[in-house]
Design a protein around this motif. Structure first.
Motif, PDB file in Angstrom:
ATOM      1  N   PRO A  27      36.163 119.859 -37.305  1.00 33.76           N
ATOM      2  CA  PRO A  27      34.846 119.387 -37.731  1.00 33.76           C
ATOM      3  C   PRO A  27      34.872 118.707 -39.082  1.00 33.76           C
ATOM      4  CG  PRO A  27      34.957 121.782 -37.775  1.00 33.76           C
ATOM      5  CD  PRO A  27      36.284 121.302 -37.300  1.00 33.76           C
ATOM      6  N   SER A  28      33.890 117.890 -39.310  1.00 35.55           N
ATOM      7  CA  SER A  28      33.768 117.148 -40.556  1.00 35.55           C
ATOM      8  C   SER A  28      33.404 118.115 -41.678  1.00 35.55           C
ATOM      9  CB  SER A  28      32.672 116.107 -40.352  1.00 35.55           C
ATOM     10  OG  SER A  28      32.233 115.627 -41.570  1.00 35.55           O
ATOM     11  N   ASP A  32      38.151 115.958 -46.635  1.00 37.68           N
ATOM     12  CA  ASP A  32      39.263 115.043 -46.333  1.00 37.68           C
ATOM     13  C   ASP A  32      40.492 115.783 -45.814  1.00 37.68           C
ATOM     14  OD1 ASP A  32      37.715 112.988 -47.124  1.00 37.68           O
ATOM     15  OD2 ASP A  32      38.631 112.737 -49.103  1.00 37.68           O
ATOM     16  N   ARG A  80      40.069 116.373 -42.230  1.00 40.42           N
ATOM     17  CA  ARG A  80      40.158 115.065 -41.558  1.00 40.42           C
ATOM     18  C   ARG A  80      41.630 114.654 -41.408  1.00 40.42           C
ATOM     19  NH1 ARG A  80      36.978 110.204 -41.296  1.00 40.42           N
ATOM     20  NH2 ARG A  80      35.344 111.152 -42.527  1.00 40.42           N
ATOM     21  N   SER A 137      43.409 116.644 -38.790  1.00 42.94           N
ATOM     22  CA  SER A 137      43.130 116.242 -37.405  1.00 42.94           C
ATOM     23  C   SER A 137      44.072 115.104 -36.991  1.00 42.94           C
ATOM     24  CB  SER A 137      41.665 115.836 -37.243  1.00 42.94           C
ATOM     25  OG  SER A 137      41.429 114.548 -37.754  1.00 42.94           O
ATOM     26  N   TYR A 183      38.358 114.761 -34.007  1.00 40.64           N
ATOM     27  CA  TYR A 183      37.664 114.930 -35.287  1.00 40.64           C
ATOM     28  C   TYR A 183      36.184 114.880 -34.957  1.00 40.64           C
ATOM     29  CZ  TYR A 183      36.051 114.124 -40.009  1.00 40.64           C
ATOM     30  OH  TYR A 183      35.409 114.241 -41.210  1.00 40.64           O
ATOM     31  N   ASP A 233      32.476 114.722 -35.808  1.00 40.23           N
ATOM     32  CA  ASP A 233      31.615 114.326 -36.926  1.00 40.23           C
ATOM     33  C   ASP A 233      30.195 114.834 -36.710  1.00 40.23           C
ATOM     34  OD1 ASP A 233      31.384 113.191 -39.367  1.00 40.23           O
ATOM     35  OD2 ASP A 233      32.189 111.256 -38.754  1.00 40.23           O
ATOM     36  N   GLN A 284      24.665 112.708 -41.172  1.00 41.40           N
ATOM     37  CA  GLN A 284      24.336 112.777 -42.599  1.00 41.40           C
ATOM     38  C   GLN A 284      22.903 112.293 -42.807  1.00 41.40           C
ATOM     39  OE1 GLN A 284      27.171 112.823 -45.236  1.00 41.40           O
ATOM     40  NE2 GLN A 284      28.420 113.642 -43.596  1.00 41.40           N
ATOM     41  N   TYR A 307      23.913 111.965 -33.290  1.00 44.85           N
ATOM     42  CA  TYR A 307      24.565 113.239 -32.972  1.00 44.85           C
ATOM     43  C   TYR A 307      24.561 113.515 -31.463  1.00 44.85           C
ATOM     44  CZ  TYR A 307      26.066 118.055 -33.833  1.00 44.85           C
ATOM     45  OH  TYR A 307      26.773 119.223 -33.859  1.00 44.85           O
ATOM     46  N   GLU A 318      27.522 111.836 -30.208  1.00 43.01           N
ATOM     47  CA  GLU A 318      28.749 112.599 -30.534  1.00 43.01           C
ATOM     48  C   GLU A 318      28.920 113.758 -29.550  1.00 43.01           C
ATOM     49  OE1 GLU A 318      31.336 112.691 -33.133  1.00 43.01           O
ATOM     50  OE2 GLU A 318      30.718 110.602 -33.010  1.00 43.01           O
ATOM     51  N   LYS A 348      27.861 120.266 -46.216  1.00 44.75           N
ATOM     52  CA  LYS A 348      26.828 119.578 -45.418  1.00 44.75           C
ATOM     53  C   LYS A 348      25.958 118.736 -46.356  1.00 44.75           C
ATOM     54  CE  LYS A 348      22.729 120.718 -42.753  1.00 44.75           C
ATOM     55  NZ  LYS A 348      21.866 121.856 -42.451  1.00 44.75           N
TER      56      LYS A 348
END
Ligand code: SF4
Length: 391
Positions: free
Chosen positions: A105-106, A109, A112, A115, A129, A131, A134, A145, A148, A306
């Motif tokens: 999950p996001s 870095d 990330r 992943s 990955y 995401d 935001q 979302y 996603e 978050k």
């Protein structure tokens, strides 16, 4: 009615916690031909989608203080946190060789990059990955979302060889609603009577939820809640604290125990947030992906990892947690080199200062062995709170 004792439940949860070969998940997989396991890292993934595919969501939170990192160090520079290195170690040592997919999950870095490394190192494993939005408007972040989630649903449907239906997703949402309700009940009981639910026990119970099928975990929580309420335990003259910053790399179990031994009852924390990321029930409307998306946008936990678009709201979740749990202070405990936790810390401390909430701060690594300095610091904090509140 079940008569299982607190001691027996905690012993089982401890065995699951210590088992870095994930035997329970391996056994679940091998019990029925074709079963699949999908791992995920902190802080949040929609486990409902994995469950709806008939797969086992498996929470991976590094190797803790029992795993010697031999190969993992070679993949990273020394000045980052430990969880990616010990997770690589779990992978290259074959401890995750039964895992069919991994979700990253996001969060930062480091995850990330991990992943990407996972894709290179384990090309036969489905890796994604994952995401999150935001932007919190339904028409922008919400639509993004939902897409996603739809991609994840599509991929996991492919992995099992059959699409995931809306009915399967809705059923899984209800199963996780039940589980989250029980976790909330556990946290409420601990805030009310922390001597009846030691922080280490609450933590071990949540950890069990990372490796057990959710239905079994809910049963374990029910048994524990019943048994813990019936148990008579001594009440100490401890102060009440919220622990924050522990949302990714996990502190050693001994650190959690040390806080209570030093005189601090933990009445709220941000450990293993995936178990209560959505703060209320997800109400099925017939469109399960949108239901999950809206719950994320409007009813999910706040944390450093978050995005918070409203500056004046930043850190208020911590003040609310203090009030809700009746805490007298906050302990900032963050993994060394954790950018999200350590960059947010000054902002959060500023907010607490304005609200008149005392705090202390320290860092840890998942394999920290020396607890004495932390015990002394927490003990002094507890004493000073007693002095202030006595004025
Ligand atoms: S501990 Fe912090 S820096 Fe390390 S992976 Fe987790 S969020 Fe990122």
């Amino acid at each position: 009615m079940s008569t299982v004792t607190v001691a027996a439940i905690v012993a089982r949860a401890t065995a699951l916690f210590e088992d870095l070969r994930f035997s329970a998940a391996r056994e679940w997989k091998s019990a029925v031909l074709g079963r699949k396991v999908v791992g995920y890292m902190p802080i949040y993934v929609p486990r409902e989608i994995i469950h709806a595919a008939g797969m086992l969501p498996l929470g991976i939170v590094g190797g803790g203080d029992q795993l010697e990192v031999i190969h993992g160090d070679a993949y990273y520079q020394s000045y980052i946190c430990r969880i990616p290195r010990s997770t690589i170690e779990l992978g290259v040592s074959g401890r995750l060789d039964f895992v069919d997919g991994m979700l990253f999950p996001s969060i930062c870095d480091v995850i990330r990059n991990l992943s990407g490394m996972w894709k290179l190192m384990f090309p036969h494993v489905y890796s994604r990955y994952f995401d999150v939005p935001q932007n919190y408007s339904d028409e922008v972040g919400g639509n993004y979302y939902v897409n996603e989630l739809a991609e994840l649903r599509h991929d996991l449907g492919n992995l099992r060889g059959q699409p995931i239906t809306d009915a399967e997703l809705t059923a899984s949402i209800l199963v996780y609603n039940d589980n989250r309700r029980l976790v909330r009940e556990l946290y409420a009981l601990r805030a009310e009577q922390p001597w009846q639910v030691p922080a280490a026990e609450a933590y071990l119970l949540l950890r069990a939820g990372l490796v057990l099928p959710v239905e079994q975990h809910s049963e374990m929580l029910r048994d524990y809640l019943r048994a813990a309420r019936a148990e008579v335990r001594p009440r100490r003259d401890n102060c009440r604290v919220v622990v924050t910053g522990t949302f990714c790399e996990q502190p050693p179990l001994n650190l959690i125990k040390s806080l209570e031994l030093a005189g601090c009852y933990v009445v709220d924390d941000d450990l293993l947030l995936v178990t209560r990321w959505l703060t209320g029930d997800v109400t099925p409307s017939g469109d399960p992906l949108r239901d999950l998306a809206l719950a994320f946008l409007h009813h999910s936990e706040s944390t450093a990892a978050k995005y918070e678009p409203n500056e004046s709201e930043k850190g208020q979740h911590l003040v609310r947690a203090v009030k809700r749990s009746g805490a007298e202070g906050v302990i900032f405990a963050a993994p060394s080199f954790c950018d999200p936790a350590l960059l947010d810390r000054p902002i959060l401390q500023h907010v607490l200062k304005a609200a008149g909430v005392p705090y202390i701060a320290f860092k840890y690594a998942e394999n920290s062995g020396q607890m004495q300095p932390i015990r002394e610091q927490a003990g002094t904090f507890a004493d000073s709170i007693k002095l202030w509140s006595g004025q």
